[in-house]
Write a protein that holds these residues in place. Structure first.
Motif, PDB file in Angstrom:
ATOM      1  N   GLN A 235      -8.171 -30.502  68.069  1.00  0.00           N
ATOM      2  CA  GLN A 235      -9.210 -30.966  67.149  1.00  0.00           C
ATOM      3  C   GLN A 235     -10.567 -31.005  67.837  1.00  0.00           C
ATOM      4  OE1 GLN A 235      -7.767 -34.771  65.883  1.00  0.00           O
ATOM      5  NE2 GLN A 235      -6.019 -33.939  64.772  1.00  0.00           N
ATOM      6  N   VAL A 236     -10.595 -31.503  69.068  1.00  0.00           N
ATOM      7  CA  VAL A 236     -11.853 -31.577  69.808  1.00  0.00           C
ATOM      8  C   VAL A 236     -12.392 -30.165  70.066  1.00  0.00           C
ATOM      9  CG1 VAL A 236     -12.969 -32.367  71.927  1.00  0.00           C
ATOM     10  CG2 VAL A 236     -11.153 -33.737  70.887  1.00  0.00           C
ATOM     11  N   MET A 237     -11.516 -29.245  70.430  1.00  0.00           N
ATOM     12  CA  MET A 237     -11.956 -27.869  70.691  1.00  0.00           C
ATOM     13  C   MET A 237     -12.558 -27.259  69.430  1.00  0.00           C
ATOM     14  SD  MET A 237      -9.832 -24.678  72.336  1.00  0.00           S
ATOM     15  CE  MET A 237     -10.566 -23.031  72.494  1.00  0.00           C
ATOM     16  N   ARG A 238     -11.906 -27.433  68.288  1.00  0.00           N
ATOM     17  CA  ARG A 238     -12.451 -26.903  67.030  1.00  0.00           C
ATOM     18  C   ARG A 238     -13.809 -27.512  66.722  1.00  0.00           C
ATOM     19  NH1 ARG A 238      -7.531 -27.947  64.342  1.00  0.00           N
ATOM     20  NH2 ARG A 238      -8.668 -29.522  63.139  1.00  0.00           N
ATOM     21  N   GLU A 239     -13.937 -28.825  66.881  1.00  0.00           N
ATOM     22  CA  GLU A 239     -15.193 -29.502  66.575  1.00  0.00           C
ATOM     23  C   GLU A 239     -16.306 -29.074  67.526  1.00  0.00           C
ATOM     24  OE1 GLU A 239     -14.084 -33.572  66.837  1.00  0.00           O
ATOM     25  OE2 GLU A 239     -12.858 -33.526  64.999  1.00  0.00           O
ATOM     26  N   LYS A 240     -15.979 -28.969  68.808  1.00  0.00           N
ATOM     27  CA  LYS A 240     -16.986 -28.576  69.801  1.00  0.00           C
ATOM     28  C   LYS A 240     -17.532 -27.172  69.537  1.00  0.00           C
ATOM     29  CE  LYS A 240     -16.954 -31.847  73.165  1.00  0.00           C
ATOM     30  NZ  LYS A 240     -18.132 -32.374  73.913  1.00  0.00           N
ATOM     31  N   LEU A 241     -16.679 -26.290  69.009  1.00  0.00           N
ATOM     32  CA  LEU A 241     -17.030 -24.881  68.867  1.00  0.00           C
ATOM     33  C   LEU A 241     -17.230 -24.474  67.413  1.00  0.00           C
ATOM     34  CD1 LEU A 241     -14.456 -23.548  71.488  1.00  0.00           C
ATOM     35  CD2 LEU A 241     -16.869 -24.110  71.864  1.00  0.00           C
ATOM     36  N   ALA A 242     -17.439 -25.451  66.536  1.00  0.00           N
ATOM     37  CA  ALA A 242     -17.521 -25.176  65.097  1.00  0.00           C
ATOM     38  C   ALA A 242     -18.674 -24.253  64.728  1.00  0.00           C
ATOM     39  CB  ALA A 242     -17.636 -26.484  64.325  1.00  0.00           C
ATOM     40  N   GLU A 243     -19.717 -24.202  65.541  1.00  0.00           N
ATOM     41  CA  GLU A 243     -20.878 -23.359  65.215  1.00  0.00           C
ATOM     42  C   GLU A 243     -20.580 -21.870  65.366  1.00  0.00           C
ATOM     43  OE1 GLU A 243     -23.769 -23.210  68.995  1.00  0.00           O
ATOM     44  OE2 GLU A 243     -22.908 -25.195  68.636  1.00  0.00           O
ATOM     45  N   PHE A 244     -19.492 -21.519  66.040  1.00  0.00           N
ATOM     46  CA  PHE A 244     -19.182 -20.110  66.282  1.00  0.00           C
ATOM     47  C   PHE A 244     -18.465 -19.515  65.072  1.00  0.00           C
ATOM     48  CE2 PHE A 244     -19.733 -21.807  70.529  1.00  0.00           C
ATOM     49  CZ  PHE A 244     -20.555 -20.843  71.101  1.00  0.00           C
ATOM     50  N   LYS A 245     -19.083 -18.489  64.508  1.00  0.00           N
ATOM     51  CA  LYS A 245     -18.550 -17.817  63.314  1.00  0.00           C
ATOM     52  C   LYS A 245     -18.069 -16.412  63.703  1.00  0.00           C
ATOM     53  CE  LYS A 245     -19.925 -21.487  61.141  1.00  0.00           C
ATOM     54  NZ  LYS A 245     -18.944 -22.540  60.810  1.00  0.00           N
ATOM     55  N   GLY A 246     -18.261 -15.454  62.840  1.00  0.00           N
ATOM     56  CA  GLY A 246     -17.869 -14.087  63.161  1.00  0.00           C
ATOM     57  C   GLY A 246     -16.409 -14.012  63.567  1.00  0.00           C
ATOM     58  N   PRO A 247     -16.105 -13.285  64.659  1.00  0.00           N
ATOM     59  CA  PRO A 247     -14.706 -13.101  65.051  1.00  0.00           C
ATOM     60  C   PRO A 247     -14.040 -14.368  65.566  1.00  0.00           C
ATOM     61  CG  PRO A 247     -16.173 -12.169  66.701  1.00  0.00           C
ATOM     62  CD  PRO A 247     -17.030 -12.530  65.522  1.00  0.00           C
ATOM     63  N   ALA A 248     -14.838 -15.384  65.920  1.00  0.00           N
ATOM     64  CA  ALA A 248     -14.257 -16.616  66.473  1.00  0.00           C
ATOM     65  C   ALA A 248     -13.714 -17.539  65.398  1.00  0.00           C
ATOM     66  CB  ALA A 248     -15.303 -17.360  67.297  1.00  0.00           C
ATOM     67  N   ALA A 249     -14.283 -17.485  64.190  1.00  0.00           N
ATOM     68  CA  ALA A 249     -13.977 -18.496  63.168  1.00  0.00           C
ATOM     69  C   ALA A 249     -12.487 -18.549  62.829  1.00  0.00           C
ATOM     70  CB  ALA A 249     -14.810 -18.235  61.918  1.00  0.00           C
ATOM     71  N   ALA A 250     -11.903 -17.411  62.546  1.00  0.00           N
ATOM     72  CA  ALA A 250     -10.489 -17.391  62.157  1.00  0.00           C
ATOM     73  C   ALA A 250      -9.598 -17.832  63.304  1.00  0.00           C
ATOM     74  CB  ALA A 250     -10.094 -15.992  61.685  1.00  0.00           C
ATOM     75  N   LEU A 251      -9.975 -17.492  64.529  1.00  0.00           N
ATOM     76  CA  LEU A 251      -9.175 -17.896  65.680  1.00  0.00           C
ATOM     77  C   LEU A 251      -9.231 -19.406  65.887  1.00  0.00           C
ATOM     78  CD1 LEU A 251     -10.246 -15.023  68.107  1.00  0.00           C
ATOM     79  CD2 LEU A 251      -8.086 -15.203  66.851  1.00  0.00           C
ATOM     80  N   ASP A 253      -9.723 -21.594  63.597  1.00  0.00           N
ATOM     81  CA  ASP A 253      -8.958 -22.210  62.504  1.00  0.00           C
ATOM     82  C   ASP A 253      -7.471 -22.282  62.809  1.00  0.00           C
ATOM     83  OD1 ASP A 253     -11.213 -22.670  60.986  1.00  0.00           O
ATOM     84  OD2 ASP A 253     -10.974 -20.870  59.735  1.00  0.00           O
ATOM     85  N   GLU A 254      -7.008 -21.431  63.715  1.00  0.00           N
ATOM     86  CA  GLU A 254      -5.591 -21.422  64.078  1.00  0.00           C
ATOM     87  C   GLU A 254      -5.192 -22.586  64.976  1.00  0.00           C
ATOM     88  OE1 GLU A 254      -5.209 -16.512  64.101  1.00  0.00           O
ATOM     89  OE2 GLU A 254      -4.880 -17.683  65.935  1.00  0.00           O
ATOM     90  N   LEU A 255      -6.170 -23.318  65.484  1.00  0.00           N
ATOM     91  CA  LEU A 255      -5.869 -24.427  66.395  1.00  0.00           C
ATOM     92  C   LEU A 255      -5.405 -25.639  65.592  1.00  0.00           C
ATOM     93  CD1 LEU A 255      -8.910 -24.082  68.830  1.00  0.00           C
ATOM     94  CD2 LEU A 255      -6.565 -23.282  69.175  1.00  0.00           C
ATOM     95  N   THR A 256      -4.126 -25.724  65.359  1.00  0.00           N
ATOM     96  CA  THR A 256      -3.549 -26.798  64.537  1.00  0.00           C
ATOM     97  C   THR A 256      -2.656 -27.731  65.340  1.00  0.00           C
ATOM     98  OG1 THR A 256      -1.728 -25.351  63.885  1.00  0.00           O
ATOM     99  CG2 THR A 256      -3.660 -25.414  62.437  1.00  0.00           C
ATOM    100  N   SER A 257      -2.488 -27.452  66.636  1.00  0.00           N
ATOM    101  CA  SER A 257      -1.713 -28.351  67.494  1.00  0.00           C
ATOM    102  C   SER A 257      -2.268 -28.245  68.906  1.00  0.00           C
ATOM    103  CB  SER A 257      -0.222 -27.993  67.467  1.00  0.00           C
ATOM    104  OG  SER A 257       0.100 -27.101  68.484  1.00  0.00           O
ATOM    105  N   PRO A 258      -2.033 -29.264  69.739  1.00  0.00           N
ATOM    106  CA  PRO A 258      -2.584 -29.235  71.098  1.00  0.00           C
ATOM    107  C   PRO A 258      -1.842 -28.281  72.022  1.00  0.00           C
ATOM    108  CG  PRO A 258      -1.260 -31.208  70.780  1.00  0.00           C
ATOM    109  CD  PRO A 258      -1.365 -30.546  69.432  1.00  0.00           C
TER     110      PRO A 258
END
Length: 381
Positions: A235-251, A253-258
């Motif tokens: 969750q922290v990784m997703r929040e920290k990197l939320a500004e990254f779109k393009g090819p990073a966004a879908a990847l 979004d896959e972070l659903t567990s630690p």
């Protein structure tokens, strides 16, 4: 026959064991991890490091397990806009790729398999409790109560080296103010190149590490050196990197567990000369740990091993050989550490004008910087 005890089974220690055996030097490898399994994020090996891998005889195994790139590095803004493209070089592109991405565990397996094939004496689940340099040799005492009499002891046991501490006293690695985030993902077919996305105070890279996997590596400004709850790391990784779109966004979004998410504070170790005392020497991250931004930490460890092994084999004075080795390597490793730190600092720019200037420099000077750095790397030690 000369007998060397190596402490640490990472890149530096395993490669040194291989290189010593190829020089007909007796090597004993001490590794504290009973299972000898590193964390499973990714790692880059650029052409200078891959040349060392080839000299060790494990290039085919690395290429079989990893993902070889043609050298392209595409820079994007955080929202996916194109900045520029650079290319990493190779002196022998028909045989040595400009860059290979590979899981750390797969690189380790390639080295470990060769260590075992060569018949190196491996002591797993053991640590060095103490050692005594007796002038004519070293007595190494292990955690199981056994002793080894050897000609030299080499600490290749990482940035928090116990051998370094026993030799020179406690030395705390320098925290750089950055943290790194890593995660491994299934590789979409359309991603076939190394990507660097440059944000504000952050940067995010995407690199294939096999035909069906890639890994994300990102850095964020973490001046207070926080500790994050492991159960919430994704969750922290997703929040920290939320500004990254393009090819990073879908990847992201896959972070659903630690599981598989790794965070580490970025630290350096710059051991001043000497790196040795008597018949005891430290190499690799124990002597010169650098930040990850140039992907050269592993390459410097490999170089250490390939340069040190023949000098040990030819030596009739290990004390002098160990002392001279530190002098030989210090300037080059310092250069790499400083360049890597500069690249990391550029990625951490937070002011709008600084970010614009950084991106402009990538466009106008990026390829020249790459060419200049690798000309130095290929020029020798």
């Amino acid at each position: 026959m000369t007998k060397i005890v190596i402490v640490g089974g990472g890149i530096a220690g395993a490669s040194l064991a291989i290189a010593l055996k190829r020089q007909s030097v007796d090597a004993i490898l001490i590794e504290k991890d009973l299972h000898w399994t590193p964390s499973s994020s990714g790692i880059f090996l650029y052409a200078n490091g891959l040349e060392s891998v080839r000299q060790l005889g494990v290039l085919d195994a690395v290429l079989e397990r990893g993902w070889a790139s043609d050298g392209r590095n595409v820079y994007l803004t955080a929202d996916g806009g194109f900045i520029t493209e650079t290319r990493y070089p190779s002196r022998d592109p028909d045989h040595v790729p400009p860059i290979v991405g590979i899981k750390r565990s797969d690189l380790h397996r390639a080295l470990a398999d060769e260590v075992k094939r060569l018949g190196v004496d491996i002591r797993l689940g053991q640590t060095v409790e103490s050692f005594e340099d007796q002038g004519a040799g070293v007595i190494v005492r292990l955690s199981d109560g056994s002793e080894i009499a050897c000609d030299g002891l080499i600490g290749a046991d990482g940035i928090r080296s116990t051998i370094r501490e026993k030799l020179f006293g406690k030395m705390t690695p320098e925290f750089t103010g950055f943290g790194t985030w890593r995660s491994v993902h299934k590789k979409p077919k359309e991603i076939d190149v190394k990507i660097m996305m440059m944000g504000v105070g952050k940067r995010l890279g995407i690199m294939p590490i096999s035909d069906d996997q890639l890994y994300i590596f990102a850095t964020t400004n973490e001046p207070s050196k926080p500790l994050y709850n492991i159960s919430q790391m994704h969750q922290v990784m997703r929040e920290k990197l939320a500004e990254f779109k393009g090819p990073a966004a879908a990847l992201l979004d896959e972070l659903t567990s630690p599981e598989g998410v790794l965070y580490t504070a970025v630290e350096e170790m710059a051991l001043p000369l000497p790196w040795s005392k008597g018949r005891v020497l430290v190499i690799g991250d124990a002597a010169h740990a650098c930040t990850p931004y140039m992907g050269q930490g592993g390459a410097m460890a490999l170089e250490d091993s390939l340069l040190l092994a023949p000098r040990i084999a030819a030596s009739n004075d290990l004390v002098a050989t160990f002392s001279a080795f530190g002098v030989l390597r210090h300037e080059r490793c310092t250069f790499v550490r400083k360049v890597s730190r500069q690249v990391g600092d550029a990625g951490g720019k937070e002011l709008a004008d600084d970010v614009e200037a950084r991106n402009t420099r990538l466009q106008t000077q990026g390829q020249a910087d790459v060419d200049s750095f690798y000309a130095r790397m290929f020029a020798g030690t």
